[in-house]
Design a protein around this motif. Structure first.
Motif, PDB file in Angstrom:
ATOM      1  N   UNK A  64      42.463  15.791 -32.746  1.00  0.00           N
ATOM      2  CA  UNK A  64      42.126  15.000 -31.566  1.00  0.00           C
ATOM      3  C   UNK A  64      43.179  15.179 -30.481  1.00  0.00           C
ATOM      4  N   UNK A  65      44.466  15.209 -30.888  1.00  0.00           N
ATOM      5  CA  UNK A  65      45.542  15.406 -29.916  1.00  0.00           C
ATOM      6  C   UNK A  65      45.467  16.787 -29.279  1.00  0.00           C
ATOM      7  N   UNK A  66      45.139  17.783 -30.084  1.00  0.00           N
ATOM      8  CA  UNK A  66      45.100  19.158 -29.585  1.00  0.00           C
ATOM      9  C   UNK A  66      43.727  19.522 -29.008  1.00  0.00           C
ATOM     10  N   UNK A  67      42.785  18.577 -29.088  1.00  0.00           N
ATOM     11  CA  UNK A  67      41.430  18.801 -28.595  1.00  0.00           C
ATOM     12  C   UNK A  67      40.763  19.976 -29.306  1.00  0.00           C
ATOM     13  N   UNK A  68      40.890  19.982 -30.620  1.00  0.00           N
ATOM     14  CA  UNK A  68      40.290  21.008 -31.476  1.00  0.00           C
ATOM     15  C   UNK A  68      39.205  20.326 -32.306  1.00  0.00           C
ATOM     16  N   UNK A  69      38.039  20.920 -32.420  1.00  0.00           N
ATOM     17  CA  UNK A  69      36.975  20.286 -33.210  1.00  0.00           C
ATOM     18  C   UNK A  69      37.280  20.341 -34.711  1.00  0.00           C
ATOM     19  N   UNK A  70      36.911  19.271 -35.384  1.00  0.00           N
ATOM     20  CA  UNK A  70      37.086  19.211 -36.837  1.00  0.00           C
ATOM     21  C   UNK A  70      35.759  19.546 -37.505  1.00  0.00           C
ATOM     22  N   UNK A  71      35.769  19.532 -38.844  1.00  0.00           N
ATOM     23  CA  UNK A  71      34.533  19.786 -39.581  1.00  0.00           C
ATOM     24  C   UNK A  71      33.486  18.729 -39.239  1.00  0.00           C
ATOM     25  N   UNK A  72      33.931  17.479 -39.115  1.00  0.00           N
ATOM     26  CA  UNK A  72      33.002  16.397 -38.760  1.00  0.00           C
ATOM     27  C   UNK A  72      32.385  16.643 -37.392  1.00  0.00           C
ATOM     28  N   UNK A  73      33.229  17.039 -36.444  1.00  0.00           N
ATOM     29  CA  UNK A  73      32.723  17.297 -35.101  1.00  0.00           C
ATOM     30  C   UNK A  73      31.683  18.420 -35.112  1.00  0.00           C
ATOM     31  N   UNK A  74      31.988  19.474 -35.858  1.00  0.00           N
ATOM     32  CA  UNK A  74      31.064  20.605 -35.939  1.00  0.00           C
ATOM     33  C   UNK A  74      29.767  20.166 -36.615  1.00  0.00           C
ATOM     34  N   UNK A  75      29.897  19.360 -37.694  1.00  0.00           N
ATOM     35  CA  UNK A  75      28.707  18.877 -38.398  1.00  0.00           C
ATOM     36  C   UNK A  75      27.870  17.986 -37.480  1.00  0.00           C
ATOM     37  N   UNK A  76      28.545  17.093 -36.720  1.00  0.00           N
ATOM     38  CA  UNK A  76      27.814  16.224 -35.791  1.00  0.00           C
ATOM     39  C   UNK A  76      27.114  17.045 -34.704  1.00  0.00           C
ATOM     40  N   UNK A  77      27.835  18.061 -34.207  1.00  0.00           N
ATOM     41  CA  UNK A  77      27.230  18.922 -33.183  1.00  0.00           C
ATOM     42  C   UNK A  77      26.016  19.664 -33.754  1.00  0.00           C
ATOM     43  N   UNK A  78      26.126  20.113 -35.000  1.00  0.00           N
ATOM     44  CA  UNK A  78      25.006  20.806 -35.639  1.00  0.00           C
ATOM     45  C   UNK A  78      23.820  19.852 -35.798  1.00  0.00           C
ATOM     46  N   UNK A  79      24.106  18.600 -36.219  1.00  0.00           N
ATOM     47  CA  UNK A  79      23.024  17.617 -36.358  1.00  0.00           C
ATOM     48  C   UNK A  79      22.357  17.359 -35.018  1.00  0.00           C
ATOM     49  N   UNK A  80      23.184  17.189 -33.983  1.00  0.00           N
ATOM     50  CA  UNK A  80      22.628  16.930 -32.655  1.00  0.00           C
ATOM     51  C   UNK A  80      21.786  18.102 -32.158  1.00  0.00           C
ATOM     52  N   UNK A  81      22.266  19.315 -32.422  1.00  0.00           N
ATOM     53  CA  UNK A  81      21.497  20.481 -31.973  1.00  0.00           C
ATOM     54  C   UNK A  81      20.175  20.582 -32.738  1.00  0.00           C
ATOM     55  N   UNK A  82      20.198  20.246 -34.026  1.00  0.00           N
ATOM     56  CA  UNK A  82      18.954  20.263 -34.815  1.00  0.00           C
ATOM     57  C   UNK A  82      17.992  19.205 -34.293  1.00  0.00           C
ATOM     58  N   UNK A  83      18.530  17.996 -34.008  1.00  0.00           N
ATOM     59  CA  UNK A  83      17.678  16.934 -33.473  1.00  0.00           C
ATOM     60  C   UNK A  83      17.102  17.332 -32.111  1.00  0.00           C
ATOM     61  N   UNK A  84      17.935  17.937 -31.281  1.00  0.00           N
ATOM     62  CA  UNK A  84      17.464  18.375 -29.963  1.00  0.00           C
ATOM     63  C   UNK A  84      16.379  19.438 -30.110  1.00  0.00           C
ATOM     64  N   UNK A  85      16.574  20.343 -31.052  1.00  0.00           N
ATOM     65  CA  UNK A  85      15.581  21.391 -31.280  1.00  0.00           C
ATOM     66  C   UNK A  85      14.257  20.792 -31.748  1.00  0.00           C
ATOM     67  N   UNK A  86      14.338  19.786 -32.646  1.00  0.00           N
ATOM     68  CA  UNK A  86      13.121  19.130 -33.120  1.00  0.00           C
ATOM     69  C   UNK A  86      12.410  18.422 -31.976  1.00  0.00           C
ATOM     70  N   UNK A  87      13.198  17.757 -31.123  1.00  0.00           N
ATOM     71  CA  UNK A  87      12.603  17.075 -29.978  1.00  0.00           C
ATOM     72  C   UNK A  87      11.971  18.077 -29.027  1.00  0.00           C
ATOM     73  N   UNK A  88      12.624  19.214 -28.834  1.00  0.00           N
ATOM     74  CA  UNK A  88      12.065  20.255 -27.967  1.00  0.00           C
ATOM     75  C   UNK A  88      10.739  20.759 -28.549  1.00  0.00           C
ATOM     76  N   UNK A  89      10.696  20.935 -29.874  1.00  0.00           N
ATOM     77  CA  UNK A  89       9.453  21.370 -30.506  1.00  0.00           C
ATOM     78  C   UNK A  89       8.342  20.343 -30.284  1.00  0.00           C
ATOM     79  N   UNK A  90       8.684  19.050 -30.438  1.00  0.00           N
ATOM     80  CA  UNK A  90       7.692  17.999 -30.209  1.00  0.00           C
ATOM     81  C   UNK A  90       7.206  18.010 -28.756  1.00  0.00           C
TER      82      UNK A  90
END
Length: 180
Positions: A64-90
């Motif tokens: 967080x101090x170095x502004x580097x993404x963690x595994x959680x951040x990457x996982x959350x981003x992946x979830x958000x991108x999947x949700x966005x993709x599903x919404x786009x499909x809908x």
């Protein structure tokens, strides 16, 4: 020829590794079957899990101090991108449905306009027929009026002739009465 056997260079190695695996499994089983070993292992695992939690917290803090993404951040981003993709499909499916409904509505509108055009054309034809009939009726009416005038003239002429005849008869009658 059928009595000859093929030479397998790995056959001995397979037998040796099978024996070592058996012996190691027996040693491990005997070690883990001991209550003291289980207690020691559980203490070690508990300590390990505490250190891992602290390490993860420290990693997240430093990231967080170095502004580097963690595994959680990457996982959350992946979830958000999947949700966005599903919404786009809908949304895409909804757009297709809308396009289909709009095209069907436009086809219905085209059919309706075609019907309106045919009705208007029929009305135009009927109006032309009615206007032709009206002109014919007016012509007939004009002819009837002229015939009526002719008949009235003839009747007046006839009345005049009759009245003249009556006058002539009266004159003749008056003249015969005076001559007597």
């Amino acid at each position: 020829m059928s009595n000859e056997q093929n030479f397998d260079p790995l056959f001995g190695f397979k037998q040796l590794s099978g024996m070592w695996e058996k012996q190691l499994n027996d040693v491990l089983y005997n070690l883990t079957d001991n209550k003291e070993f289980v207690r020691t292992a559980s203490v070690g695992l508990n300590t390990y899990s505490r250190y891992m939690k602290k390490l993860r917290k420290n990693q997240e803090f430093v990231a967080a101090l170095m502004n580097i993404p963690t595994k959680k951040d990457v996982a959350n981003a992946a979830k958000l991108s999947i949700q966005a993709e599903e919404k786009m499909d809908l949304l895409e499916e909804q757009l297709w449905n809308l396009q289909d409904s709009v095209s069907s509505i436009s086809k219905e509108n085209v059919r309706m306009f075609e019907e309106v055009i045919t009705i208007v054309m029929q009305m135009k034809n009927e109006f032309q027929k009615v206007s032709q009939e009206m002109t014919e009726i007016q012509n007939v009416k004009a002819e009837l009026a002229s015939l009526k005038n002719l008949i009235e003239k003839k009747e007046k002429e006839q009345q005049k002739k009759e009245s003249k005849k009556i006058k002539d008869k009266e004159l003749v009658l008056i003249g015969t009465n005076t001559s007597k």
